[in-house]
Design an enzyme around this catalytic site. Structure first.
Site, short mmCIF file in Angstrom:
data_model
loop_
_atom_site.label_atom_id
_atom_site.label_comp_id
_atom_site.label_asym_id
_atom_site.label_seq_id
_atom_site.Cartn_x
_atom_site.Cartn_y
_atom_site.Cartn_z
N ASN A 4 -0.09 -3.13 -15.41
CA ASN A 4 -0.74 -3.85 -14.32
C ASN A 4 -1.94 -3.01 -13.89
O ASN A 4 -1.78 -1.97 -13.25
CB ASN A 4 0.25 -4.02 -13.16
CG ASN A 4 -0.42 -4.57 -11.92
OD1 ASN A 4 -1.56 -5.04 -11.96
ND2 ASN A 4 0.30 -4.53 -10.80
N LYS A 6 -4.16 -3.72 -11.74
CA LYS A 6 -4.58 -3.90 -10.35
C LYS A 6 -6.09 -4.11 -10.31
O LYS A 6 -6.62 -4.77 -11.20
CB LYS A 6 -4.10 -2.70 -9.50
CG LYS A 6 -2.60 -2.46 -9.72
CD LYS A 6 -1.95 -1.53 -8.75
CE LYS A 6 -0.46 -1.42 -9.10
NZ LYS A 6 0.27 -0.60 -8.14
N HIS A 90 3.75 -9.60 -6.63
CA HIS A 90 3.67 -8.14 -6.56
C HIS A 90 3.71 -7.71 -5.09
O HIS A 90 3.18 -8.39 -4.22
CB HIS A 90 2.39 -7.66 -7.23
CG HIS A 90 2.38 -6.18 -7.43
ND1 HIS A 90 2.03 -5.32 -6.41
CD2 HIS A 90 2.72 -5.42 -8.49
CE1 HIS A 90 2.15 -4.07 -6.87
NE2 HIS A 90 2.56 -4.10 -8.12
N GLU A 92 2.04 -5.64 -3.52
CA GLU A 92 0.72 -5.54 -2.88
C GLU A 92 0.23 -6.91 -2.42
O GLU A 92 -0.47 -7.03 -1.41
CB GLU A 92 -0.27 -4.87 -3.84
CG GLU A 92 0.02 -3.37 -3.94
CD GLU A 92 -0.29 -2.75 -5.29
OE1 GLU A 92 -1.04 -3.36 -6.09
OE2 GLU A 92 0.24 -1.66 -5.56
N GLU A 162 10.44 -3.45 -8.42
CA GLU A 162 9.48 -2.42 -8.03
C GLU A 162 9.74 -2.01 -6.59
O GLU A 162 9.28 -2.67 -5.65
CB GLU A 162 8.05 -2.95 -8.15
CG GLU A 162 7.67 -3.36 -9.56
CD GLU A 162 6.16 -3.28 -9.78
OE1 GLU A 162 5.77 -2.68 -10.77
OE2 GLU A 162 5.40 -3.80 -8.94
N GLY A 168 2.70 3.88 -6.78
CA GLY A 168 1.48 4.65 -6.55
C GLY A 168 1.70 5.91 -5.72
O GLY A 168 0.75 6.51 -5.25
N SER A 208 5.55 4.26 -10.31
CA SER A 208 5.28 5.62 -10.79
C SER A 208 5.92 5.92 -12.14
O SER A 208 6.40 7.03 -12.37
CB SER A 208 5.69 6.66 -9.74
OG SER A 208 4.90 6.49 -8.56
P1 13P Z 1 2.25 2.66 -10.26
O1 13P Z 1 2.76 2.78 -11.69
O2 13P Z 1 0.82 3.06 -10.13
O3 13P Z 1 3.17 3.31 -9.29
O4 13P Z 1 2.26 1.09 -9.93
C1 13P Z 1 3.41 0.36 -10.18
C2 13P Z 1 3.11 -1.07 -10.01
O5 13P Z 1 2.87 -1.54 -8.92
C3 13P Z 1 3.06 -1.91 -11.21
O6 13P Z 1 2.98 -3.26 -10.88
#
Ligand code: 13P
Length: 244
Positions: A4, A6, A90, A92, A162, A168, A208
């Site tokens: 992903n 982002k 997601h 976010e 997640e 992150g 992560s």
């Molecule tokens: P990170 O791997 O940067 O923690 O992000 C995970 C994520 O949100 C994947 O959709």
């Protein structure tokens, strides 16, 4: 194994990633691989990955096919761009863009109607975990966003667990914590759709995931793959996760 991206990379950077990445995963036959870039890079990603085993996905879609919805992108548009996958719900999007379990359900139905493969995200926030509410939150998200799907529709989705506190932050769930949550989700699936569906559903872990922790996560039979953010942006890093 899904990346992903982002809100990172331009079309030129997308092409450069694929030039390096494809060589590094040429021998990887053990899993499906998907890269989910921002909408504007889907075309570049599809062109760059044509004829390979690497699929392309979007990070969101709107549930109407077309209309006066400024700024939105529909399932049929994404499908026509050559993408196969779409991430839905997601954290976010839930946190910053008002996504709810009800809109997750609408988007998932729309994705399936467009012939896209949804990766539907669930996961608890830190304060929910600390309050001992993880299982309850997963059940709420499953019941609201996923369980209203009929069995045929459900069979076509992938779930991503997640935990928000691990995204992150460099703070990964331990393999055991992730496996516990996956077991809860699998239990919810079995209760609603039956034991066969419970065994068959693919549940990705995200939060992560890095080259140095992927092996431990993937050693858990409950964990079927990873949804990778930061570590999917660099070809060597995501390739080493794919090739764990
Ligand atoms: P990170 O791997 O940067 O923690 O992000 C995970 C994520 O949100 C994947 O959709």
């Amino acid at each position: 194994m899904a990346g992903n991206w982002k809100m990172y990379k331009t079309p030129a950077e997308t092409k450069a990633f694929f030039d390096a990445f494809l060589q590094l995963v040429a021998e990887a036959k053990h899993c499906e691989i998907a890269i989910c870039p921002p909408f504007v890079n889907i075309h570049a990603a599809v062109e760059a990955s044509r004829g390979t085993r690497v699929g392309v996905g979007a990070q969101n879609l709107y549930w109407k096919n077309e209309g006066a919805f400024t700024g939105e992108v529909s399932g049929p548009m994404i499908k026509a761009s050559g993408a196969a996958w779409v991430i839905i719900g997601h954290s976010e999007r839930r946190q910053y863009f008002g996504e709810t379990d009800a809109t997750v359900l609408e988007r998932t139905k729309a994705a399936l109607a467009a012939g896209l493969k949804p990766i539907v995200c669930v996961g608890e926030r830190l304060e929910e975990r600390e309050a001992g509410r993880t299982d309850a939150v997963l059940a709420e998200q499953f019941n609201g966003g996923i369980a209203p799907l009929d069995a045929d529709a459900f069979a076509k989705i992938v779930i991503a667990y997640e935990p928000v506190w691990a995204i992150g932050t460099g703070r990964t769930a331990t393999p055991e914590m992730a496996a516990d949550a996956h077991r809860v989700l699998r239990g919810l699936v079995s209760a609603k759709y039956g034991a066969v569906a419970g065994a068959a559903i693919r549940i990705l872990y995200g939060g992560s995931v890095k080259p140095d922790n992927v092996k431990g996560l993937m050693a858990q039979p409950e964990i079927d793959g990873a949804l990778v953010g930061g570590a999917s942006l660099e070809a060597a890093s995501f390739a080493s996760i794919v090739n764990f």
